[in-house]
Structures are given as C-alpha cells and as structure tokens.
Design a protein around this motif. Sequence first.
Motif, short mmCIF file in Angstrom:
data_model
loop_
_atom_site.label_atom_id
_atom_site.label_comp_id
_atom_site.label_asym_id
_atom_site.label_seq_id
_atom_site.Cartn_x
_atom_site.Cartn_y
_atom_site.Cartn_z
N ARG A 94 28.68 -15.69 23.58
CA ARG A 94 28.38 -16.27 21.82
C ARG A 94 30.13 -16.78 21.61
O ARG A 94 29.24 -17.52 20.57
N ALA A 135 20.10 -25.66 22.73
CA ALA A 135 20.11 -24.44 23.91
C ALA A 135 19.69 -23.18 23.07
O ALA A 135 18.70 -22.42 22.85
N TRP A 136 21.27 -23.18 22.01
CA TRP A 136 21.16 -21.82 21.26
C TRP A 136 20.29 -21.78 20.41
O TRP A 136 19.73 -20.77 19.57
N GLY A 139 16.22 -22.74 22.39
CA GLY A 139 16.25 -21.46 24.45
C GLY A 139 16.36 -22.59 24.58
O GLY A 139 16.73 -22.04 26.21
N GLU A 140 16.66 -24.34 24.85
CA GLU A 140 16.22 -24.54 26.15
C GLU A 140 16.77 -25.79 25.67
O GLU A 140 16.89 -26.26 24.23
N ARG A 159 19.13 -19.90 27.50
CA ARG A 159 19.36 -19.03 26.43
C ARG A 159 19.09 -18.15 26.95
O ARG A 159 17.94 -17.66 27.12
N ASP A 162 19.75 -12.75 23.75
CA ASP A 162 20.63 -13.83 22.80
C ASP A 162 21.89 -13.59 22.52
O ASP A 162 22.68 -14.37 21.46
N LEU A 165 24.28 -18.24 27.14
CA LEU A 165 23.56 -19.46 28.01
C LEU A 165 24.39 -19.69 29.50
O LEU A 165 25.61 -19.08 29.82
#
Length: 801
Positions: A94, A135-136, A139-140, A159, A162, A165
Amino acid sequence: MATSPLSPPRNDAPRRSMLIAGAGGVAAALVILGLIGDWQLAAGFLAAALLIAGGLLAFWRLSRSAAATEANEDWALAHALAEASDGPLAVTDRSGRLVCANDAYRRLFDGLPTPPSLPFEGDGESRLGAAGRTAWRDGEGQVAALARRGRTLDARIARAGDDMLLWHFVAARGEGGTGAANPLPAAISAIAGPVGERLGAAGVMAVAIQPDGRIEAANRVFAARATGSAEANVEGRDFARLMLAEPTGHVRFEREGGGGNPLRLIQLPLGESADAPIVLALIDEEDAGFTVGLGDDVAAHVRALVGLLPIGLAMVDRDGRFVHINAAFASATAVNAAAPPLYPGDLVVREDKAALADAIRRFSGGASHVADMQVRLAARPDEPVALTLAGARGLGDASVILCLKETGEEGQLKRQVAQATKMQAVGQLAGGVAHDFNNILTAIIGHCDLMLMRHSPGDSDHDDIQQVRANANRAAALTRQLLAFSRQQTLRPQVLQLPDVVSEVSNLLTRLLGETVRLEVKHGRGLGSVRADPGQLEQVIVNLAVNARDAMVAANPAGGGTLTIETLAVGRAAVKRMGDDVLPVGDYAVLRITDTGTGIPPEILPKIFEPFFTTKEVGKGTGLGLSTVYGIVKQSGGYIFAESPPGQGARFTIYLPVNTSAEAPAPKVAPKAPKRPAGWGTGTVVLVEDEAMVRAVAERALVRQGYKVLTAENGEAALELIARCERPDLLVSDVVMPMMDGPTMVAKVRERYPDLPILFMSGYAEEQLRRSIDLDNVAFLPKPFSVQQLTEAVGGVMGTA
C-alpha cells in the motif's frame, strides 16, 4: 529470484499505551503519598497501573506474533507464484514499496525499479500509473502496448487483499488480433540454451541484439571469441565495441585485432519495423566455403576478364562498396576507374540513392535472380540508364554484379530517334496551325482591301486600316516560318554551288554582324553541286549568323568574336568512317558555321531546334529561328547537327547531298501567264470554299471585278451546282475540305469538262499539296492572299484558258 524481505508496517501503539499506563500509575501513587501520606492507597494505584500495562504488553506481543506468522505464510506463497509466472511479475504494498519480483522482471528492468515508475517509452509510465490507480479503486486495471527495448508488452494489475498490488507483464498480441507474440524472448531462450550450444558446435556464433546495439543474449562460442572466456557475461554490452570494421570491408573481433579471421555476418530481423531487434549469426570467412581474396591470382584473372568486356560491369561487396569496375563502366558513369567512389550510390542522383542501396542489400543477402532498374547518373541527370543487378558467388569479396546496359552510342542513337520523332509530330502540328491561321489572315487581309477601296489615303480611317493590314502581313510571315519548320513551305530548288550562295550573302552578313564581330569565309575544294532553294538557303545562313552574333556580343560586348563559315566536301568513305547512325553513307557538300561565343549548355543543346524554344529575353525572340533552319534543311533533303565542345563556341554543320542527276523534269502544271494589270473581268467562276469568311471575301472581290460568281461550301455541293448550270469558265477551289477534298472534286468535274481551268487555293504549302494533285492545267494560290492577288490569279488563269 530477486525478492525484498518481508517488512510489514510497524505498529507501536500498544507499546506507547503500556508506557503511558505505567507512568500514570507511578505518578498517581507519588501524588497520593505526598498529599495524604497513605501508603496503602498509593500502592493500590501503583498496582492497578502495572496491571493495565502488563495486559497491554501481552496483547501487543500476541498480535505481533500473529501478524508475523500470517505475513510469512503469504510472502512464501507470493514468491512461489512469482517464479512460476511466464513473464515479468512484481508485487507492491500500500505504501508503494516493491515487496518481491521474479527474474524475468529483473532482466527487463535493471535495478528493480518500483511500479509504476518503470522506464517505458513515450507515455507508458503515465498510462501504467493510471492503470494502477484503477486497480486500487476497482480491483483490476489493464494497459496495452507498452514499449521497452524493442518489445511491446501488455500489463495487468490486480489488487491482492487490501494492501497489495500484483503487476503482471505479458508479450503484446499482434495487430488485428492475430495473436503474434514478440519473438525476442523465444530467440533469447534459444540462443542462451541448447540451440545456441548446437550452433556453437557447428562453428556458428549467435547473438541477439537490441536496436540500440546492446546484446540481449549470446551463445558460449561468441562470448569466448569476443572476450576470451566462454563464461563471460556479455549481456548489456555494446556489440559494436566488440567488433573491428576495416576499410577493406572486413569485420573481425576487436580482441583478435587485424590478425584474426574475417567474419561473415548474417542478419535475421525479428520484426518488420526498422527498429526491430535482430539475431546475428557470425561465421569465419575461411570456413564459409570457397572464397577468393582480391589479391589472389584467380581474382586477378576475373578482374582482367571483366576489364576486357565491352559492356559496363562493376563488382560490389556485401557491405555495398565497390570492389572493381571496368573501363566501360567508368566511361559510362564519368568516374576514374583507378580511384572510383566508395559506394554505387555516389554515382546516381539523390532521389535514386535509397532505391539502389536497397537493391544491392537484397542481392548481397543471397538473392539469386536478376533484376533491372532505371537510375539517373549524377553525371547525366536527364538521361535515365538501365542498371542490371545479379548476385555473385565464388568471386571473393564481390557479392553483387552491376551491369550498365545502355552506354554512349546506344543511348545517343535512342535520343536522336526520339528527337526526330518528336520534331516530326511537332511539325505536323505546326502545319495544321499554319493552315487554320492562314484562313483567318485571308479574311482579315481581304476585308482590309475591300475597305481600302472605299477610303482614300486622306481619309481618317485609311491609316488605321493600313495598320491592321500591315500586322496581318506580319502574322502571315510568322505562318511561313511555321511552314518552313514543318517542311511544308513552297521551295523552288535549283542546282547550285554552296560557295556561290555564301558569296551572295556575305555582303549582307557584314552589315548584320556589326563592327565587333569578324567574318571569316573558307572554301574547300572538290565540292559537288547541290539541289536547294537558294533563297531559303540564304535564310538558313543569316539565321545562324545572327544567333552567333548575339551569343558572342552577349559574352564579350567589347571584343565581340569571330564567325567562321566553311564549305567542304565529305566523301562516302569519310561518312562511313564517321559511323553516324543518322547520316546515311553518301557524298555531301558541307556548310559549317562556327562562332567563338560561350557555347550552348549541355542541358539546352537537345532542345534548340524545338519551335518556340528560346533563351533570349521576352520580346527579343520568337523561338522559330533555329526551328525554321531545321525545317528548311530537312525539306531540302539534308541533315543538320549542333555541337558545343566544352570551353569553345557553338558549331552547326549542315550536310546537303551532292546532286548526281540531271535537272528534274518540269512538273505537270499549266504555265503561269505573266501578270497583267487588274481590269474588268468577264465569265462565270465557281468558287468552292468551306470557310465562310474566306468564301465571302473571295466572292465580293470577284463580283467587284465583274465576274459572275457561283459559290459552294464543299465538294458535294459544287458537283450538284455544276451539274445543273452551264459550263463555267473557271473553277476556284480550296484543297483541304471536309468529306470530299478539292482534288477529288476536280477529278470528277474533269470527267465532264476535261479542259476546264482550275485554280487551287490553300493554307498549306504548294510543295506539300503537289503530291496529292496529279492534274494538268492547274494553278495554285497560297493563303493568305490579298484581293489584288486573287483577281490577278483569276485573270491570269482565265487569260491562258
């Protein structure tokens, strides 16, 4: 595998809470003890604080242990997945730190940079960063066509949980969804693997090179020859720094120096673009089969044989450099055979350099067929030549043979034939223009004459009409020049001697040339007589002399120059020795006119006989002088050649065939009656003319003269008119008319009236029309004519009828 150690974020909040709780308990116990003095109550506060701190410490240790255990398990799995991936793969947390990456990622990105700050070309880094933010959030994320070291990659970012990546890079698919992947990884794997070992065992050194010249992979044999150690790592090194290129075109390893074996390089591009990576195979020349060095006896024999051939030949090596050229090739390209230029492209114009170099590259790479191409030599940019290319094997350093098919004499003959064809076509056009223009001028001059009959010299309109008539006569002189160029003017040839013609015109030339130009006349011996029109021949001499005077005065206003006129005899044997393909073998009387001016530039020389071509200023030349000379000479059966040797003046040489026969028989034409004063005429005249304006002028002129005039607009109408009327006294007809021409119509009329006198009129020349008029008792009136000329011609014919 390159990984970074597990480093989860450090949580110091429990420790701080424990210290605060402990410190607060101690402070409270001391305050109570100082104020109240009760040891038991102070000990209670202290015990409670220590209990809270201990609880916090235990909780912190348990949570830290669990987190460490969980993280260790996750990263072990991540490392295994990264190594199992078939492409570059990396994981970031992160906070943006690189947690782990596989070997493929390390090879592609030196120094393990952290995504998305990766050295992609163009806007690749910004597009990759945008995909990471997606992506964050979602999710993609995906991004396509990222360029790096000649490779095109697609990236997929996912991702993980949480906090992580996953960055995965794969070879991009080809355009249009063909699925064609980048061949570089496969080539690298093959060269660095068993395939490269097998190539090395066969004596082939293989290396994969990026467009910037850096080495991606090489087999052990290449590493051994280039560095001295088969285990040396040559990846990332500059290929050119390991090689040595010599001026002779040979390539050797830089470590081995000039004593090393020369190498043959075979290129295999891994893409169609100019910046695609390539695979190079290097083979020792001495092991590449039968080769001959240029210093060997066999090569000397080959060069001697090539030098003896009459066609232009040159040999070029694999690098596109000249190895040898023969004398014919050097002569055709105007180069020094002993010190030729380095590349064939140096011989051609700038626009043809790339095409020639590309063709030589293809044939030096192994093409076995033969191909022709048109190139323009720098020495002769206006004359394309045919160049034949063929691959060469077994001739030492030579790998391509160049052959110039078109050399001096053949090219000169083609240009002369093309020039003669063009001049003939332009002559036909000029004759047609002169015919139509003469019809217009006939109407203008005729109407001017009719108006002058109604205006006396003192009339205010008389001078204006005279001015119009004078300009029309000037235009008529221009059409006569066009007819002379097109060889359709009326000539009255005589048997004469060239020296007599030159003597007649010498006094006129002395006045025309002026004081600064000196005239020299030289006559040869044994000149035969020629058959030509003396007036037209004088016009030829005057035109050439005036052009020479203008050229010499322009070059040297103060000093002028010298104009030389020569006459000489050239026999059949001399013409045969000349070997000219245009000039037939025979006996000629030659007229040569030479000046001492600056000459004619080579690019202008082929155009000087074209009509309306002039180098003079606007208003100072019509461009018909030399074209008229050309037409008169050709119509007289002669030949004219223009030369301008470098550093000398211009020279015009006219060849007229010697007259070997007696006087030609008189044509079958009615003798012309001597001119008589125009008086009142009587009789019936049938006038046939397709041009309405000419017909109207001729009708009015003859009616005013007292004749009865019957008109017809074409041959068919004239036959119908003559069939229903009484016998006319004269038939006046145009020669060229639509549908039925004049001679055809007259032949049908002569069937009924064999002795009917005929007067033909035409804008074409009489000499041209006599070939199609095979009739007796026929007179001719050229257009344009005046009213007086028409009435005189009609009266003359009817007076002899």
